[in-house]
Design a protein around this motif. Structure first.
Motif, PDB file in Angstrom:
ATOM      1  N   LEU A  13       0.806  -1.222   0.000  1.00 45.06           N
ATOM      2  CA  LEU A  13       0.000   0.000   0.000  1.00 45.06           C
ATOM      3  C   LEU A  13       0.842   1.277   0.000  1.00 45.06           C
ATOM      4  O   LEU A  13       0.590   2.185  -0.802  1.00 45.06           O
ATOM      5  CB  LEU A  13      -0.964  -0.017   1.188  1.00 45.06           C
ATOM      6  N   PRO A  14       1.864   1.412   0.883  1.00 44.70           N
ATOM      7  CA  PRO A  14       2.699   2.620   0.784  1.00 44.70           C
ATOM      8  C   PRO A  14       3.432   2.721  -0.552  1.00 44.70           C
ATOM      9  O   PRO A  14       3.640   3.830  -1.066  1.00 44.70           O
ATOM     10  CB  PRO A  14       3.688   2.462   1.954  1.00 44.70           C
ATOM     11  N   PHE A  15       3.804   1.575  -1.117  1.00 46.10           N
ATOM     12  CA  PHE A  15       4.465   1.599  -2.431  1.00 46.10           C
ATOM     13  C   PHE A  15       3.526   2.149  -3.499  1.00 46.10           C
ATOM     14  O   PHE A  15       3.912   3.006  -4.304  1.00 46.10           O
ATOM     15  CB  PHE A  15       4.925   0.191  -2.804  1.00 46.10           C
ATOM     16  N   LEU A  16       2.286   1.674  -3.510  1.00 45.03           N
ATOM     17  CA  LEU A  16       1.319   2.193  -4.473  1.00 45.03           C
ATOM     18  C   LEU A  16       1.043   3.672  -4.229  1.00 45.03           C
ATOM     19  O   LEU A  16       0.865   4.448  -5.180  1.00 45.03           O
ATOM     20  CB  LEU A  16       0.022   1.385  -4.381  1.00 45.03           C
ATOM     21  N   GLY A  17       0.996   4.078  -2.955  1.00 43.37           N
ATOM     22  CA  GLY A  17       0.825   5.489  -2.649  1.00 43.37           C
ATOM     23  C   GLY A  17       1.975   6.333  -3.174  1.00 43.37           C
ATOM     24  O   GLY A  17       1.764   7.454  -3.665  1.00 43.37           O
ATOM     25  N   LEU A  23       3.058  10.236  -9.837  1.00 41.43           N
ATOM     26  CA  LEU A  23       2.360  10.423 -11.108  1.00 41.43           C
ATOM     27  C   LEU A  23       1.406  11.607 -11.074  1.00 41.43           C
ATOM     28  O   LEU A  23       1.235  12.310 -12.080  1.00 41.43           O
ATOM     29  CB  LEU A  23       1.595   9.146 -11.468  1.00 41.43           C
ATOM     30  N   LEU A  24       0.780  11.839  -9.922  1.00 40.17           N
ATOM     31  CA  LEU A  24      -0.236  12.882  -9.824  1.00 40.17           C
ATOM     32  C   LEU A  24       0.280  14.169  -9.195  1.00 40.17           C
ATOM     33  O   LEU A  24      -0.487  15.114  -9.009  1.00 40.17           O
ATOM     34  CB  LEU A  24      -1.428  12.370  -9.004  1.00 40.17           C
ATOM     35  N   GLY A  25       1.566  14.189  -8.840  1.00 41.18           N
ATOM     36  CA  GLY A  25       2.101  15.355  -8.145  1.00 41.18           C
ATOM     37  C   GLY A  25       1.951  16.641  -8.922  1.00 41.18           C
ATOM     38  O   GLY A  25       1.685  17.705  -8.341  1.00 41.18           O
ATOM     39  N   ARG A  26       2.094  16.593 -10.243  1.00 41.97           N
ATOM     40  CA  ARG A  26       1.996  17.804 -11.058  1.00 41.97           C
ATOM     41  C   ARG A  26       0.601  17.993 -11.640  1.00 41.97           C
ATOM     42  O   ARG A  26       0.102  19.106 -11.739  1.00 41.97           O
ATOM     43  CB  ARG A  26       3.025  17.748 -12.195  1.00 41.97           C
ATOM     44  N   VAL A  32      -2.199  14.861  -3.518  1.00 41.84           N
ATOM     45  CA  VAL A  32      -0.890  14.476  -2.994  1.00 41.84           C
ATOM     46  C   VAL A  32      -0.963  14.175  -1.503  1.00 41.84           C
ATOM     47  O   VAL A  32      -0.453  13.139  -1.036  1.00 41.84           O
ATOM     48  CB  VAL A  32       0.149  15.580  -3.284  1.00 41.84           C
ATOM     49  N   ARG A  33      -1.579  15.050  -0.729  1.00 40.04           N
ATOM     50  CA  ARG A  33      -1.631  14.837   0.717  1.00 40.04           C
ATOM     51  C   ARG A  33      -2.458  13.610   1.106  1.00 40.04           C
ATOM     52  O   ARG A  33      -2.023  12.819   1.941  1.00 40.04           O
ATOM     53  CB  ARG A  33      -2.130  16.106   1.410  1.00 40.04           C
ATOM     54  N   PRO A  34      -3.643  13.409   0.534  1.00 45.47           N
ATOM     55  CA  PRO A  34      -4.338  12.152   0.845  1.00 45.47           C
ATOM     56  C   PRO A  34      -3.552  10.914   0.452  1.00 45.47           C
ATOM     57  O   PRO A  34      -3.560   9.911   1.176  1.00 45.47           O
ATOM     58  CB  PRO A  34      -5.641  12.277   0.036  1.00 45.47           C
ATOM     59  N   LEU A  35      -2.867  10.962  -0.680  1.00 44.30           N
ATOM     60  CA  LEU A  35      -2.077   9.808  -1.104  1.00 44.30           C
ATOM     61  C   LEU A  35      -0.855   9.599  -0.218  1.00 44.30           C
ATOM     62  O   LEU A  35      -0.302   8.489  -0.175  1.00 44.30           O
ATOM     63  CB  LEU A  35      -1.632   9.993  -2.561  1.00 44.30           C
ATOM     64  N   ALA A  36      -0.424  10.647   0.462  1.00 43.82           N
ATOM     65  CA  ALA A  36       0.703  10.495   1.387  1.00 43.82           C
ATOM     66  C   ALA A  36       0.259   9.870   2.697  1.00 43.82           C
ATOM     67  O   ALA A  36       0.977   9.042   3.270  1.00 43.82           O
ATOM     68  CB  ALA A  36       1.349  11.862   1.647  1.00 43.82           C
ATOM     69  N   ALA A 116       6.866  13.491  -0.232  1.00 48.82           N
ATOM     70  CA  ALA A 116       5.881  12.581   0.356  1.00 48.82           C
ATOM     71  C   ALA A 116       5.959  11.204  -0.289  1.00 48.82           C
ATOM     72  O   ALA A 116       5.830  10.173   0.392  1.00 48.82           O
ATOM     73  CB  ALA A 116       4.479  13.158   0.203  1.00 48.82           C
ATOM     74  N   ALA A 117       6.182  11.166  -1.600  1.00 54.08           N
ATOM     75  CA  ALA A 117       6.291   9.877  -2.290  1.00 54.08           C
ATOM     76  C   ALA A 117       7.515   9.106  -1.811  1.00 54.08           C
ATOM     77  O   ALA A 117       7.460   7.881  -1.619  1.00 54.08           O
ATOM     78  CB  ALA A 117       6.354  10.102  -3.796  1.00 54.08           C
ATOM     79  N   LEU A 118       8.614   9.791  -1.607  1.00 53.93           N
ATOM     80  CA  LEU A 118       9.828   9.123  -1.134  1.00 53.93           C
ATOM     81  C   LEU A 118       9.663   8.622   0.298  1.00 53.93           C
ATOM     82  O   LEU A 118      10.177   7.548   0.644  1.00 53.93           O
ATOM     83  CB  LEU A 118      11.022  10.078  -1.228  1.00 53.93           C
ATOM     84  N   VAL A 119       8.958   9.366   1.129  1.00 50.25           N
ATOM     85  CA  VAL A 119       8.682   8.894   2.490  1.00 50.25           C
ATOM     86  C   VAL A 119       7.847   7.616   2.444  1.00 50.25           C
ATOM     87  O   VAL A 119       8.108   6.656   3.184  1.00 50.25           O
ATOM     88  CB  VAL A 119       7.974   9.992   3.310  1.00 50.25           C
ATOM     89  N   SER A 120       6.855   7.575   1.562  1.00 56.03           N
ATOM     90  CA  SER A 120       6.039   6.369   1.422  1.00 56.03           C
ATOM     91  C   SER A 120       6.873   5.202   0.910  1.00 56.03           C
ATOM     92  O   SER A 120       6.731   4.065   1.385  1.00 56.03           O
ATOM     93  CB  SER A 120       4.867   6.635   0.470  1.00 56.03           C
ATOM     94  N   LEU A 121       7.738   5.463  -0.061  1.00 55.94           N
ATOM     95  CA  LEU A 121       8.602   4.400  -0.580  1.00 55.94           C
ATOM     96  C   LEU A 121       9.564   3.915   0.498  1.00 55.94           C
ATOM     97  O   LEU A 121       9.843   2.707   0.614  1.00 55.94           O
ATOM     98  CB  LEU A 121       9.370   4.914  -1.797  1.00 55.94           C
TER      99      LEU A 121
END
Length: 664
Positions: A13-17, A23-26, A32-36, A116-121
Motif C-alpha cells: 500500500l505505501p508503495f502504491l501510494g 504520477l499525480l504530483g503535477r 498528494v496529501r491524501p495519497l501520502a 511525500a512519495a519518497l517517504v512512502s517508498l
C-alpha cells in the motif's frame, strides 16, 4: 482475508501510494496529501490486524519461488514472528505521524509531492525488510532505503551542506554494504538457501562453515546502516534534511534495519564467540563516544542524532549478550520517543525563528510560546534518560539486566567479557544520556537566547502528532512489560533490582550534575548580546529550515561559533569539549586515511591517461596521418600532372626491366 494476504498488503500500500503520488504530483496536486497519509494509515491498520492474529505465537510462514536461478533459489517469502509483527506496527505508526506532520511543516514546499512519495517508498522498503523471509528480498528493501535516504537527506539540494550530507550517507552505508553482500552470499551458499528459516536450521544443526568470517562481514553492513562505530559519521550530517525525515530515519526505518537484521539472524552471530565480543566492543565504543559528542553539540538535531547512535548502541549491546528480546523492546520504545523528540525539535525550530537552524545557544523563552512542544518533549527526554515510569526506563533496564545476566555467566551463547563490557558501558552511557538530555532541555526552554518574533500558533497537524507520540513515550514500556511478555522469546524482561537502582541512580546523578553546572555557568557568565535575529513570516517551517541551512549557520561546520557562556557542556567536558563537538575528528581521520589517498590515486590515473596513454595513442596515429598528408598532396586534380606521373612511372619501369634483362 488470510493473515498472509494482509501481511502482503502492508508494504504494498505505501508503495502504491508513492507511485500514485509521483504520477499525480503535477497534474493533480490536490491528491498528494491524501495519497501520502491514507495508504500509510491503512498499512498501520493492517499491520495491527496481522499482529493481533499472530499474537506472539508460532511464526507465520509463506513462500513462493521466483524465477529459477539454477543454484541457490530465491523465494518471495514471509516470516512473521512476534518481533516482526511488533516492529511492523511501529514503522507505519511513525511514518503516518511523519506524513501528517509534514502536511503542515512543508505545506509550502514546491517539492512536497516528491518528498511525500519518497517517504512512502521509504516506509514500504522498511516493511519489506521486516516481513521478508528471504534474504535476497530483504536486500531489495535494504538497498531501496539507501537510495531513499540519499534523496530525502538531500531534499534541500540547493545547499552544499545537504548535497554533501546525502552523498556522504550514501557512500558510507554502501561501504558497509559491500562486505554485507559478500556475507549474505556466503551464508546462503553454506545453507543452500536464502530462506531465513532454512539458514537458522542450518546453524542449529552446526552446518555453518566459517561463522566468524560470515558474522563479521554482515556486521560491516549493520554498522553502516545502523550508524555504529566506525561507520556512524554519516548520521549527524544527515540532519541537513528536513526534520520529519530525521524522525523517520532515526525512529522507525533505516537505522533500525541493521539492529532488526541482527535480531532476526542472532543464532548466526552466536555461532561465533569472537563475533559476539566484536559486537560488544562496537556497541560500547558507540555508546560512550556518542554520549560525549552529544554533550558538546549546539545544534539540537545533532544532539538527537548522536543520541540515536548511542541508543542503537544499547540495542546492539543487548544483541551482543544474546538477548534479542531486550534489543527489540528498546527498539520499539526508542522509536516512539525519538520520533517525538525530532518532531518536537521541528516545532522549536519554527517557533524560535533563530535563523540559525537549530542552535540551542540562540534559543530562549520557548516554554510559554510552544507549550505543546515543551510538555511533549519533556516526556520524551525523560523517556530518553530512562527515568521511571517512562518507556525508556523499562526498555533500557531490560538491556542492562541482560548484560548483568551475561556478565554472571548465565547466558550460554554470550561470553562473560561481552556482558561486563556492555554493563559498564551501558551505565556510563546512562550518565551521559541524562546529562545531554538535561542540557538540551535547559538550553532549549530555559536558555537566554534573544526573543524571536512570535509566529503564531503552529499548524494543528503538527501539534496533534506530538501528543499522539507522547502516549507511547509515556506508557509503552509498562504496557509491553505488562501485556506483551510472550512476544519476546527470551528471558523475562522484568526489571531487576540491582540494574534498576544503578541505572536510575546514575541517570539522576547525570541530570543533577548537569543542572548544577548550568546554574553555576549562568550565575558567573558575563551576559553578551547574541545579535539580531531575522524574522520569518508565519508559514512553512520547512522553508525556515531550508533558509537557515543555506545561510551556512554555525550548526554545520564551525562548532565554536557564537558559544553560549551558560552552556554546562563546556564545564562538564572541559578540554574534551572541542574534540567531542567535532566528533573526535573522525571525519578528518577518514579524510586523511581514505579520501585523500583515493583522490591522489584518481589524479594519478588522470595524469597517466592524459600524458602516457594518450601520448601513445597520438603517436600511433601520427604515421598514418603523415602518409595520408603525403598522399593528399599528390591528389592535385590536374590531369596533365597525372599523365606526366604515369609516363615517368612507365619510363622507370622500362629502364628497370631493361637493366634486369641486360644483367641476365
Amino acid at each position: 482475508m488470510t493473515t498472509t494476504t494482509l501481511a502482503a498488503l502492508v508494504p504494498v500500500l505505501p508503495f502504491l501510494g508513492a507511485v500514485a503520488g509521483l504520477l499525480l504530483g503535477r497534474t493533480a496536486p490536490g491528491f498528494v496529501r491524501p495519497l501520502a497519509v491514507l495508504p500509510t494509515l491503512t498499512s498501520l491498520v493492517l499491520a495491527t490486524l496481522v499482529a493481533a492474529r499472530q499474537g506472539g505465537g508460532r511464526a507465520v510462514d509463506a513462500a513462493t519461488q521466483l524465477t529459477p536461478t539454477g543454484s541457490v533459489p530465491i523465494e518471495l517469502a514471509l516470516h512473521i514472528d512476534g518481533f516482526a509483527a511488533l516492529v511492523a506496527v511501529l514503522v507505519p505508526l511513525v511514518a503516518t505521524c511523519v506524513q501528517i506532520y509534514s502536511t503542515g511543516y512543508l505545506r509550502d514546499d514546491p517539492r512536497y509531492a516528491s518528498y511525500a512519495a519518497l517517504v512512502s517508498l521509504f516506509t514500504s522498503a522498511m516493511l519489506l525488510v521486516v516481513y521478508s523471509g528471504d534474504l535476497m528480498v530483504l536486500l531489495v528493501g535494504w538497498e531501496i532505503m539507501g537510495i531513499c535516504s540519499y534523496f530525502l537527506v538531500g531534499h534541500y539540494w540547493e545547499t552544499p551542506e545537504a548535497r554533501a550530507a546525502s552523498l556522504k550517507a550514501f557512500l558510507v552505508t554502501k561501504l558497509g554494504d559491500v562486505p554485507f553482500l559478500i556475507g549474505l552470499f556466503a551464508l546462503a551458499t553454506a545453507a543452500g538457501s536464502f530462506r531465513i528459516t532454512t539458514i537458522l536450521g542450518t546453524v542449529a544443526n552446526g552446518g555453518l562453515d566459517h561463522p566468524t568470517l560470515i558474522a563479521l562481514l554482515l556486521l560491516a553492513g549493520v554498522a553502516g546502516k545502523s550508524a555504529q562505530f566506525p561507520l556512524h559519521t554519516w548520521l549527524p550530517d544527515a540532519m541537513a534534511g528536513p526534520t520529519p525525515v530525521s524522525a523517520l530515519i532515526h525512529a522507525a526505518t533505516m537505522v533500525a534495519a541493521g539492529v532488526y537484521f541482527v535480531a532476526r539472524l542472532l543464532p548466526v552471530f552466536e555461532a561465533s564467540r569472537a563475533a559476539m565480543v566484536v559486537l560488544a566492543l562496537m556497541a560500547a565504543v558507540t555508546m560512550i563516544g556518542s554520549g560525549l559528542a552529544a554533550l558538546a553539540q549546539d545544534d539540537i538535531k545533532r544532539v538527537l542524532a548522536y543520541s540515536t547512535i548511542g541508543q542503537l548502541g544499547y540495542m546492539t549491546g543487548a544483541l551482543a549478550v544474546g538477548d534479542r528480546g531486550a534489543a527489540v523492546f528498546h527498539l520499539l520504545s526508542h522509536g516512539a520517543f525519538k520520533a517525538l523528540l525530532f518532531l518536537a525539535a521541528g516545532a522549536l525550530i519554527h517557533a524560535s525563528g533563530t535563523n540559525s537552524l537549530a542552535a540551542m545557544s540562540r534559543m530562549g523563552h520557548l516554554r510559554d510560546r510552544v507549550p505543546d512542544a515543551y510538555w511533549t518533549m519533556t516526556v520524551a527526554l525523560l523517556a530518553l534518560a530512562a527515568i521511571p515510569p517512562f518507556s525508556g526506563f523499562f526498555s533500557k533496564e531490560s538491556v542492562l539486566g541482560a548484560a548483568e545476566h551475561a556478565a554472571l555467566g548465565h547466558t550460554e551463547h554470550a561470553p562473560g567479557i561481552a556482558g561486563w563490557t556492555i554493563l559498564v558501558a551501558g551505565l556510563l552511557a546512562a550518565v551521559l544520556t541524562a546529562a545531554y538530555a538535561t542540557r538540551l532541555w535547559l538550553l532549549a526552554f530555559r536558555g537566554h537566547g534573544p526573543d524571536a518574533p512570535d509566529h503564531g500558533r503552529q499548524p494543528l497537524s503538527m501539534t496533534i502528532v506530538l501528543w499522539v507520540l507522547a502516549v507511547p513515550s509515556l506508557a509503552l514500556g509498562a504496557f509491553t512489560y505488562g501485556s506483551l511478555p510472550g512476544w519476546f522469546d527470551s528471558r523475562a524482561l522484568t526489571p531487576a533490582l540491582t540494574t534498576s537502582v544503578l541505572g536510575t541512580g546514575v541517570a539522576l546523578v547525570g541530570g543533577l550534575v548537569t543542572y548544577a553546572a548550568w546554574r553555576h555557568t549562568t550565575a558567573n557568565a558575563a551576559r553578551a548580546p547574541l545579535g539580531a535575529v531575522a524574522a520569518h513570516p508565519e508559514g512553512d517551517a520547512g522553508q525556515v529550515e531550508a533558509e537557515a541551512i543555506a545561510a551556512h549557520r554555525p550548526a554545520y561546520g564551525d562548532v565554536a561559533a557564537a558559544p553560549d557562556p551558560a552552556d554546562p557542556g563546556r564545564l562538564l567536558l572541559g578540554p574534551l569539549f572541542r574534540p567531542a563537538a567535532d566528533g573526535f575528528h573522525l571525519d578528518a581521520l577518514y579524510t586523511a586515511l581514505f579520501v585523500r589517498p583515493v583522490l591522489a590515486g584518481a589524479r594519478l590515473v588522470r595524469f597517466l591517461d592524459r600524458e602516457v596513454v594518450e601520448t601513445y595513442v597520438r603517436g600511433a596515429g601520427a604515421v598514418p596521418r603523415l602518409l595520408g598528408a603525403a598522399v593528399r598532396r599528390a591528389q592535385t586534380g590536374n590531369v596533365q600532372t597525372y599523365v606526366s606521373a604515369l609516363l615517368a612511372g612507365t619510363v622507370v619501369l622500362a629502364v628497370a626491366v631493361l637493366l634486369v634483362a641486360t644483367g641476365a
